[in-house]
Enzyme design. Structure first.
Site, PDB file in Angstrom:
ATOM      1  N   ARG A 142       0.838  -1.204   0.000  1.00 57.43           N
ATOM      2  CA  ARG A 142       0.000   0.000   0.000  1.00 57.43           C
ATOM      3  C   ARG A 142       0.873   1.255   0.000  1.00 57.43           C
ATOM      4  O   ARG A 142       0.572   2.234  -0.670  1.00 57.43           O
ATOM      5  CB  ARG A 142      -0.913   0.008   1.229  1.00 57.43           C
ATOM      6  CG  ARG A 142      -1.993  -1.047   1.198  1.00 57.43           C
ATOM      7  CD  ARG A 142      -2.846  -0.977   2.457  1.00 57.43           C
ATOM      8  NE  ARG A 142      -3.792  -2.078   2.477  1.00 57.43           N
ATOM      9  CZ  ARG A 142      -3.974  -2.902   3.502  1.00 57.43           C
ATOM     10  NH1 ARG A 142      -3.289  -2.746   4.627  1.00 57.43           N
ATOM     11  NH2 ARG A 142      -4.843  -3.877   3.430  1.00 57.43           N
ATOM     12  N   PHE A 160     -11.546  -5.407  -5.485  1.00 62.52           N
ATOM     13  CA  PHE A 160     -11.464  -6.302  -4.319  1.00 62.52           C
ATOM     14  C   PHE A 160     -10.945  -5.493  -3.115  1.00 62.52           C
ATOM     15  O   PHE A 160      -9.974  -5.848  -2.470  1.00 62.52           O
ATOM     16  CB  PHE A 160     -10.528  -7.504  -4.564  1.00 62.52           C
ATOM     17  CG  PHE A 160     -10.838  -8.288  -5.813  1.00 62.52           C
ATOM     18  CD1 PHE A 160     -11.870  -9.224  -5.820  1.00 62.52           C
ATOM     19  CD2 PHE A 160     -10.111  -8.085  -6.984  1.00 62.52           C
ATOM     20  CE1 PHE A 160     -12.160  -9.964  -6.973  1.00 62.52           C
ATOM     21  CE2 PHE A 160     -10.396  -8.814  -8.133  1.00 62.52           C
ATOM     22  CZ  PHE A 160     -11.411  -9.755  -8.130  1.00 62.52           C
ATOM     23  N   ASP A 206     -16.084  -3.961  -4.400  1.00 65.56           N
ATOM     24  CA  ASP A 206     -16.058  -5.270  -3.748  1.00 65.56           C
ATOM     25  C   ASP A 206     -17.465  -5.854  -3.868  1.00 65.56           C
ATOM     26  O   ASP A 206     -18.446  -5.114  -3.843  1.00 65.56           O
ATOM     27  CB  ASP A 206     -15.670  -5.132  -2.266  1.00 65.56           C
ATOM     28  CG  ASP A 206     -15.194  -6.444  -1.659  1.00 65.56           C
ATOM     29  OD1 ASP A 206     -13.990  -6.574  -1.372  1.00 65.56           O
ATOM     30  OD2 ASP A 206     -16.034  -7.343  -1.462  1.00 65.56           O
ATOM     31  N   SER A 207     -17.543  -7.166  -3.990  1.00 70.24           N
ATOM     32  CA  SER A 207     -18.875  -7.766  -4.139  1.00 70.24           C
ATOM     33  C   SER A 207     -19.650  -7.770  -2.818  1.00 70.24           C
ATOM     34  O   SER A 207     -20.863  -7.937  -2.802  1.00 70.24           O
ATOM     35  CB  SER A 207     -18.765  -9.196  -4.681  1.00 70.24           C
ATOM     36  OG  SER A 207     -17.953  -9.952  -3.829  1.00 70.24           O
ATOM     37  N   ALA A 248     -20.652  -1.738  -4.556  1.00 69.75           N
ATOM     38  CA  ALA A 248     -20.792  -3.164  -4.252  1.00 69.75           C
ATOM     39  C   ALA A 248     -21.180  -3.885  -5.539  1.00 69.75           C
ATOM     40  O   ALA A 248     -22.345  -3.870  -5.939  1.00 69.75           O
ATOM     41  CB  ALA A 248     -21.857  -3.372  -3.182  1.00 69.75           C
ATOM     42  N   ASP A 293      -6.613  -7.273  -6.202  1.00 69.84           N
ATOM     43  CA  ASP A 293      -6.164  -8.080  -5.053  1.00 69.84           C
ATOM     44  C   ASP A 293      -7.261  -9.077  -4.684  1.00 69.84           C
ATOM     45  O   ASP A 293      -7.915  -8.949  -3.652  1.00 69.84           O
ATOM     46  CB  ASP A 293      -5.838  -7.151  -3.869  1.00 69.84           C
ATOM     47  CG  ASP A 293      -5.271  -7.914  -2.681  1.00 69.84           C
ATOM     48  OD1 ASP A 293      -4.753  -9.028  -2.872  1.00 69.84           O
ATOM     49  OD2 ASP A 293      -5.351  -7.392  -1.552  1.00 69.84           O
ATOM     50  N   CYS A 329      -2.809 -14.257  -3.538  1.00 66.14           N
ATOM     51  CA  CYS A 329      -2.492 -14.691  -2.177  1.00 66.14           C
ATOM     52  C   CYS A 329      -2.714 -16.191  -2.015  1.00 66.14           C
ATOM     53  O   CYS A 329      -2.789 -16.705  -0.904  1.00 66.14           O
ATOM     54  CB  CYS A 329      -3.291 -13.906  -1.145  1.00 66.14           C
ATOM     55  SG  CYS A 329      -5.067 -14.080  -1.343  1.00 66.14           S
TER      56      CYS A 329
END
Ligand code: SAH
Length: 394
Positions: A213, A229, A251-252, A278, A298, A338
């Site tokens: 970041r 994300f 983001d969902s 969203a 991400d 990740c």
């Protein structure tokens, strides 16, 4: 020591001699009767020589090694392991920075404590057990944390509902083992954020992206940023501090969007540069125009297990292809994986394939990884999980 014993098959002590901290179930010759889930056991070679002490658990990883010395797992043991974890973080300037009270204090095998994760958020730590053995020892560990942190930590929240093996049937509920604070604002590199340790994902915040970041902040000036994300908006408020022209967070999860809005408000009240949506990532990327010249991708781990690898790689390619297709000329893409099951070469290949599909000229500016408070035990390469690329797209 009075611990019950596990004897290995001939030659199966080899990886332990190289300090790898796991015993697989197939390596076991015989077990003393009555060894239970999460019990501390003494591991011996086929000829009966001591080799390690660890936590037993049913499953493919049968023993997680706590020590290669023939010692007791008692209060002194926890104190000394936690002290060692803290000293490392003090030695590298992470644990004594007034601008930053958020960091990982214990990173499983990376801190010679397989199955245990501890994140610190100001005066609260969130502790997560990934093994039954750590669950059994949770009270002792919680006490040791408060002791080692010397008054700086007053609350220990235990959050293992989703990380303990389902089979073990422990019916574990999340809750405070010590203290019980509701004050949930923490500080990362001088930026404030709410930590939802009660309901949030992982331990409430993704501590592992701190350094990445910071790097993003450095590139944000004058740019139009898409934080895909976004979860709690970590990359978004860094981009804003870095002087971004606008920041869109996606983001969902509607809850994640609420958290993002709250965190942006906490740092930049009333700032009109930020908007959050969203929406599903693929839908958003498909529908958006070419207004962004800084994009962060991400996503959650696409491959939780090795057998899901091929689909995961396809997912990374599809996702990145959309970004390459839409990002403005001269744009910068921060892209991450990740998934522990995906190594950095495989991830790079997936991104390479996406770049080639777009036909654009792409340069790698940085190759990113997990920060120093998520160390990798050199004898346990499986501990490497976060990787990222920063790309300049012409
Ligand atoms: N970048 C974040 C962490 C991301 S975690 C940070 O710095 O803190 C992954 C996030 O992806 C989660 O918040 C999850 O809700 C979201 N997510 C999962 N599937 C998604 C999808 N199909 N579209 C958009 N967001 C999704």
């Amino acid at each position: 020591m009075m611990y019950r014993q596990i004897q290995l098959r001939k030659g199966k002590d080899e990886s332990l001699r190289r300090f790898h901290p796991w015993v697989f179930s197939g390596a076991i010759q015989r077990m003393d009767e009555g060894i239970g889930e999460g019990e501390v056991v003494r591991v011996v070679t086929n000829s009966g020589d001591f080799i390690a002490v660890g936590h037993y658990q049913q499953g493919s990883i049968a023993v997680r090694v706590l020590t290669f010395n023939d010692v007791a797992i008692d209060d002194d043991f926890w104190l000394s392991r936690l002290r060692s974890a803290l000293s490392m973080r003090l030695a590298i300037g992470i644990a004594d920075n007034p601008q930053n009270n958020t960091y990982r204090l214990v990173h499983g095998e990376g801190d010679n404590l397989p199955g245990l994760v501890i994140d610190r958020y100001g005066s609260t730590v969130v502790m997560q057990a990934h093994s039954v053995g750590m669950h059994v020892c949770r009270e002792e560990i919680a006490k040791a944390i408060v002791d080692v942190m010397n008054g700086e930590v007053e609350n220990v929240y235990y959050k293992s509902e989703t990380t303990l093996p389902f089979k073990a049937d422990l019916n574990q509920e999340n809750g405070f083992l010590i203290g019980g604070s509701k004050d949930n604002v923490a500080l990362e590199n001088g930026l404030k954020f709410h930590v939802d340790w009660l309901k949030g994902q992982k331990t409430g915040f993704f501590v592992d992206q701190r350094d990445n970041r910071s790097l993003l902040e450095h590139y944000a000036k004058g740019r139009s940023v898409l934080n895909m994300f976004c979860y709690t908006g970590g990359f978004s408020f860094y981009a804003m501090r870095g002087g971004a022209k606008l920041v869109h967070s996606v983001d969902s999860s509607a809850k994640a969007i609420d958290l993002t809005n709250a965190n942006v408000e906490l740092n930049f009240p009333g700032d009109e540069r930020h908007k959050a949506y969203a929406e599903d990532a693929f839908k958003y990327l498909e529908a958006m125009g070419d207004q962004y010249d800084l994009i962060i991708l991400d996503p959650p781990a696409f491959a939780k297990h090795k057998d899901a690898l091929r689909n995961a790689l396809r997912g990374y390619t599809k996702l990145n292809a959309k970004a390459f297709e839409k990002i403005k000329p001269g744009g910068i893409l921060f892209t991450f994986s990740c998934s522990q099951a995906v190594n950095k070469d495989q991830f790079r290949m997936a991104v390479f394939t996406a770049a080639a599909q777009s036909g654009r000229s792409v340069r790698i500016l940085h190759q990113l990884h997990q920060p120093a408070d998520h160390p990798i035990n050199i004898y346990h390469p499986e501990g490497e999980y976060l990787k990222g690329l920063v790309l300049y797209v012409e």
